[in-house]
Scaffold this motif. Structure first.
Motif, PDB file in Angstrom:
ATOM      1  N   ILE A  97      56.440  55.648  20.475  1.00  0.00           N
ATOM      2  CA  ILE A  97      57.301  55.334  21.609  1.00  0.00           C
ATOM      3  C   ILE A  97      56.832  54.057  22.310  1.00  0.00           C
ATOM      4  O   ILE A  97      55.634  53.864  22.527  1.00  0.00           O
ATOM      5  CB  ILE A  97      57.318  56.515  22.609  1.00  0.00           C
ATOM      6  N   PRO A  98      57.737  53.135  22.664  1.00  0.00           N
ATOM      7  CA  PRO A  98      57.337  51.929  23.404  1.00  0.00           C
ATOM      8  C   PRO A  98      56.754  52.304  24.769  1.00  0.00           C
ATOM      9  O   PRO A  98      57.219  53.266  25.401  1.00  0.00           O
ATOM     10  CB  PRO A  98      58.653  51.154  23.555  1.00  0.00           C
ATOM     11  N   PRO A  99      55.741  51.593  25.224  1.00  0.00           N
ATOM     12  CA  PRO A  99      55.118  51.913  26.521  1.00  0.00           C
ATOM     13  C   PRO A  99      56.106  52.014  27.677  1.00  0.00           C
ATOM     14  O   PRO A  99      55.989  52.913  28.523  1.00  0.00           O
ATOM     15  CB  PRO A  99      54.132  50.765  26.722  1.00  0.00           C
ATOM     16  N   LYS A 100      57.096  51.114  27.742  1.00  0.00           N
ATOM     17  CA  LYS A 100      58.068  51.156  28.843  1.00  0.00           C
ATOM     18  C   LYS A 100      58.892  52.431  28.799  1.00  0.00           C
ATOM     19  O   LYS A 100      59.198  53.040  29.836  1.00  0.00           O
ATOM     20  CB  LYS A 100      58.984  49.935  28.796  1.00  0.00           C
ATOM     21  N   GLU A 101      59.268  52.847  27.605  1.00  0.00           N
ATOM     22  CA  GLU A 101      60.068  54.058  27.467  1.00  0.00           C
ATOM     23  C   GLU A 101      59.238  55.288  27.828  1.00  0.00           C
ATOM     24  O   GLU A 101      59.752  56.237  28.437  1.00  0.00           O
ATOM     25  CB  GLU A 101      60.601  54.169  26.035  1.00  0.00           C
ATOM     26  N   PHE A 102      57.976  55.272  27.456  1.00  0.00           N
ATOM     27  CA  PHE A 102      57.072  56.368  27.818  1.00  0.00           C
ATOM     28  C   PHE A 102      57.037  56.555  29.330  1.00  0.00           C
ATOM     29  O   PHE A 102      57.176  57.661  29.853  1.00  0.00           O
ATOM     30  CB  PHE A 102      55.671  56.070  27.279  1.00  0.00           C
ATOM     31  N   ARG A 103      56.904  55.442  30.050  1.00  0.00           N
ATOM     32  CA  ARG A 103      56.849  55.511  31.510  1.00  0.00           C
ATOM     33  C   ARG A 103      58.192  55.942  32.108  1.00  0.00           C
ATOM     34  O   ARG A 103      58.235  56.708  33.077  1.00  0.00           O
ATOM     35  CB  ARG A 103      56.424  54.150  32.078  1.00  0.00           C
ATOM     36  N   ARG A 104      59.272  55.451  31.516  1.00  0.00           N
ATOM     37  CA  ARG A 104      60.594  55.819  32.036  1.00  0.00           C
ATOM     38  C   ARG A 104      60.809  57.322  31.969  1.00  0.00           C
ATOM     39  O   ARG A 104      61.256  57.955  32.934  1.00  0.00           O
ATOM     40  CB  ARG A 104      61.697  55.098  31.258  1.00  0.00           C
ATOM     41  N   ILE A 105      60.483  57.908  30.833  1.00  0.00           N
ATOM     42  CA  ILE A 105      60.642  59.346  30.660  1.00  0.00           C
ATOM     43  C   ILE A 105      59.729  60.107  31.619  1.00  0.00           C
ATOM     44  O   ILE A 105      60.130  61.104  32.235  1.00  0.00           O
ATOM     45  CB  ILE A 105      60.364  59.755  29.203  1.00  0.00           C
ATOM     46  N   ALA A 106      58.497  59.640  31.761  1.00  0.00           N
ATOM     47  CA  ALA A 106      57.545  60.290  32.662  1.00  0.00           C
ATOM     48  C   ALA A 106      58.061  60.281  34.100  1.00  0.00           C
ATOM     49  O   ALA A 106      58.009  61.300  34.800  1.00  0.00           O
ATOM     50  CB  ALA A 106      56.192  59.600  32.578  1.00  0.00           C
ATOM     51  N   HIS A 107      58.563  59.141  34.548  1.00  0.00           N
ATOM     52  CA  HIS A 107      59.081  59.051  35.910  1.00  0.00           C
ATOM     53  C   HIS A 107      60.266  60.003  36.101  1.00  0.00           C
ATOM     54  O   HIS A 107      60.393  60.653  37.150  1.00  0.00           O
ATOM     55  CB  HIS A 107      59.513  57.620  36.219  1.00  0.00           C
ATOM     56  N   GLU A 108      61.109  60.090  35.100  1.00  0.00           N
ATOM     57  CA  GLU A 108      62.268  60.977  35.157  1.00  0.00           C
ATOM     58  C   GLU A 108      61.834  62.434  35.257  1.00  0.00           C
ATOM     59  O   GLU A 108      62.406  63.226  36.016  1.00  0.00           O
ATOM     60  CB  GLU A 108      63.109  60.748  33.895  1.00  0.00           C
ATOM     61  N   GLN A 109      60.803  62.802  34.506  1.00  0.00           N
ATOM     62  CA  GLN A 109      60.347  64.188  34.498  1.00  0.00           C
ATOM     63  C   GLN A 109      59.533  64.548  35.736  1.00  0.00           C
ATOM     64  O   GLN A 109      59.405  65.724  36.079  1.00  0.00           O
ATOM     65  CB  GLN A 109      59.533  64.453  33.227  1.00  0.00           C
ATOM     66  N   LEU A 110      58.998  63.553  36.430  1.00  0.00           N
ATOM     67  CA  LEU A 110      58.257  63.814  37.663  1.00  0.00           C
ATOM     68  C   LEU A 110      59.184  63.984  38.872  1.00  0.00           C
ATOM     69  O   LEU A 110      58.789  64.571  39.880  1.00  0.00           O
ATOM     70  CB  LEU A 110      57.269  62.675  37.945  1.00  0.00           C
ATOM     71  N   ALA A 111      60.401  63.483  38.761  1.00  0.00           N
ATOM     72  CA  ALA A 111      61.323  63.489  39.902  1.00  0.00           C
ATOM     73  C   ALA A 111      61.545  64.871  40.513  1.00  0.00           C
ATOM     74  O   ALA A 111      61.541  65.010  41.745  1.00  0.00           O
ATOM     75  CB  ALA A 111      62.650  62.854  39.487  1.00  0.00           C
TER      76      ALA A 111
END
Length: 316
Positions: free
Chosen positions: A58-72
């Protein structure tokens, strides 16, 4: 009238796998969390994160995007492009000053800042970092297996590392860059493993034109006399140092410069925990995430026990 500082249970400094995993644990444990991601990510030049089950490649940016979404859903307050410039100890707790002047107080702090790599002063090195120059074969070795590899050796430990990485490619040249003496015994060990040794200094790293989808990649290592050694991959462990906020906190470091933590992932400063690359030479996304999970759990345990001892439970 002066406004009272914002109150949190935990401030997490660093938005990589360690910080994000800790935030998930703490958020699910109903703690009020502020995560400051100063950016850019240390692995921003990498094409993908590897060795992370269910997220391999997974690209680093996509990893962070998903993480932020799941933390919401857990109410984690994420501040992007925001650095913690100072952390002051209170009695009890801590006060953090963020870029822009925002002041936040918290009961505990997690350092998940990673390490700062110091690129070598070698023409082509910065441009190829993360594209053809790597540190970890577990993270990048599979994608470049069996290709012509090089290893930039900066000390005796690198010669053992050379033997180790032959598991990914048998076409390996060790470049000492004129920086170290190699004993006859060490030379024999390399020869026995089929590893070539090049002791001349490196003039520069030659990259491709960079018109491909992922930019320039290594083509050859040019030596001081103009000789070119064709290589597609170079492994290197450049010097590293801690971030300024870690230095200012004055937490104890080990002999290699990594932050010391105890079994509770706590540093020498009570209430300040640390997880991820800043604590170990074994650096990688999955290892950092695991350490962040453990740190989050340990911090939550400490906070709950403090609440139970005082009988004062935060609202929410």
């Amino acid at each position: 009238m002066k406004t009272a500082p914002e109150q949190k249970d935990v401030i997490i400094i660093g938005g990589g796998p360690a910080g994000l995993s800790a935030a998930l644990m703490l958020g699910r444990a109903r703690k009020q969390v502020l995560l400051c991601d100063g950016g850019p990510p240390r692995n921003s030049a990498a094409e993908g994160i590897h060795g992370f089950v269910t997220r391999d490649g997974i690209p680093p940016k996509e990893f962070r995007r998903i993480a932020h979404e799941q933390l919401a859903p857990y109410g984690v307050d994420i501040l992007l492009d925001t650095r913690v410039t100072a952390v002051e100890r209170l009695e009890p707790g801590f006060r953090a000053v963020l870029t822009g002047g925002r002041v936040v107080e918290a009961r505990r702090v997690l350092l998940a800042t990673g390490m700062v790599d110091e690129p070598l002063d070698l023409p082509g090195y910065r441009e190829l970092w993360g594209r053809s120059i790597f540190q970890c074969p577990y993270c990048h070795g599979w994608e470049v297996r069996d290709r012509p590899w090089g290893l930039l050796a900066t000390g005796p430990h690198a010669l053992d590392f050379a033997l180790f990485i032959t598991g990914w490619s048998r076409d390996l040249v060790v470049f000492t860059h004129g920086s170290m003496e190699v004993t006859a015994e060490q030379h024999q060990r390399l020869e026995r493993a089929g590893v070539r040794l090049e002791t001349r200094k490196i003039r520069r790293l030659i990259a491709s034109s960079g018109h491909g989808a992922h930019g320039a990649h290594l083509e050859a290592v040019e030596l001081e006399d103009g000789t070119r050694v064709a290589r597609e991959v170079l492994f290197s462990h450049p010097p590293q140092h801690q971030t300024e906020v870690v230095k200012k906190l004055g937490v104890a470091l080990d002999e290699q410069g990594f932050v010391r933590v105890n079994e509770h992932m706590e540093t020498s400063v009570p209430g300040v925990h640390a997880a991820g690359d800043l604590t170990t030479r074994f650096q990688g996304a999955s290892a950092a995430a695991g350490a962040g999970t453990m740190a989050g759990a340990m911090m939550n345990h400490a906070l709950n026990m403090e609440n139970a001892a005082t009988g004062l439970w935060p609202e929410g």
